[in-house]
Design an enzyme around this catalytic site. Sequence first.
Site, mmCIF file in Angstrom:
data_model
loop_
_atom_site.group_PDB
_atom_site.id
_atom_site.type_symbol
_atom_site.label_atom_id
_atom_site.label_comp_id
_atom_site.label_asym_id
_atom_site.label_seq_id
_atom_site.Cartn_x
_atom_site.Cartn_y
_atom_site.Cartn_z
ATOM 1 N N PRO A 70 6.714 4.548 6.749
ATOM 2 C CA PRO A 70 6.337 4.364 8.155
ATOM 3 C C PRO A 70 5.656 3.010 8.311
ATOM 4 O O PRO A 70 4.726 2.685 7.569
ATOM 5 C CB PRO A 70 5.352 5.513 8.399
ATOM 6 N N CYS A 89 -3.359 4.578 5.412
ATOM 7 C CA CYS A 89 -3.407 3.312 6.153
ATOM 8 C C CYS A 89 -4.758 2.622 5.938
ATOM 9 O O CYS A 89 -5.812 3.210 6.182
ATOM 10 C CB CYS A 89 -3.180 3.550 7.640
ATOM 11 N N LYS A 133 0.572 11.190 2.823
ATOM 12 C CA LYS A 133 0.672 9.842 2.242
ATOM 13 C C LYS A 133 -0.743 9.330 2.008
ATOM 14 O O LYS A 133 -1.572 9.341 2.919
ATOM 15 C CB LYS A 133 1.434 8.888 3.157
#
Length: 327
Positions: A19, A104, A143
């Site tokens: 992503p 992230c 993730k």
Amino acid sequence: MTKLKIREIELDSPVILAPMAGVTNQAFKQIVRELGAGLIATEMVNDKGLIHGNERTRKMIELTPEEHPVSHQLFGSEIESLVAAAKILDVESECDIIDINMGCPAPKITKNASGSKLLQDPKHAYNIVKAIVAAVEKPVTVKMRIGWDEKSIIAVEFAKLMEKAGASLITVHGRTTKQQYSGKANWEIIRDVKNAVSIPVVGNGDIDSALKAKEMIEYSGVDGVMIGRAALGNPWIIKQVSEYLQTGVLIEEPSTTEKLQTAIRHLDRLIELKGNKLAILEMRSHASWYIKGIPGANRVKKELQMANSREDYLEIFNKLMESDVEC
């Protein structure tokens, strides 16, 4: 290699598109899927934007039949809102998998206790995943990064918690939050995670060729690989990696003409998706990536940044294709 399964979903290829904000929209996802990606992950979606009906956020979860299997990635920090958003994806979206972003490193994300900031609160992260798994029917994946910094590498312990919470797969980016995207990804820790859990593990970080993908799998034993930045302007890397992992055949680099024809196809899909004005602006970055390494690319970089129409792009790309023929 054995086919990668995410609960009942069996992937055709162990290669997954990461992503990427502002990149993995429908236009790019369709191209990558055509090139053989086993799974495509969408841009990360804000949980609150989704539950409050934000128009842009809702648009991000729209899918086409060609994209499947596809994973929607959620980010947020509060259990209640993440569960509510996951339920929306479970019922209203046609996605196959719900992924929770705990990797992230962007400050604008971590300052709100989201993304890889959750690595600093493993118990809370566990409660998030456990609550989402209990609330939805679709597989839930995570993730993550290996830790916040070099002094707090907690990948193995964290991965075990995610498995215990009910995650169906874990993707590990082999860098810390503090590293951002610098330095070298730590494949050894990815290997440690793979050896510590029984659910599938996907490795991410520094995979920029078919040979590197094979090297990661052989070194760490991961069940699949995730490719992100290496696919920018280079979506055919997905096909190269997938083919090599499954057949041992190394596909040659595409020609300049093939690269630029893909860029034009990408532009046309962006125009269809976002309208002419936004597509033309967004394509400037993509075009710079597509022409990287092409003879004469430096000569037209400034022209690309001034492109204001599809015709402008075609004129620039045609110049490069003609130069390639002349060579």
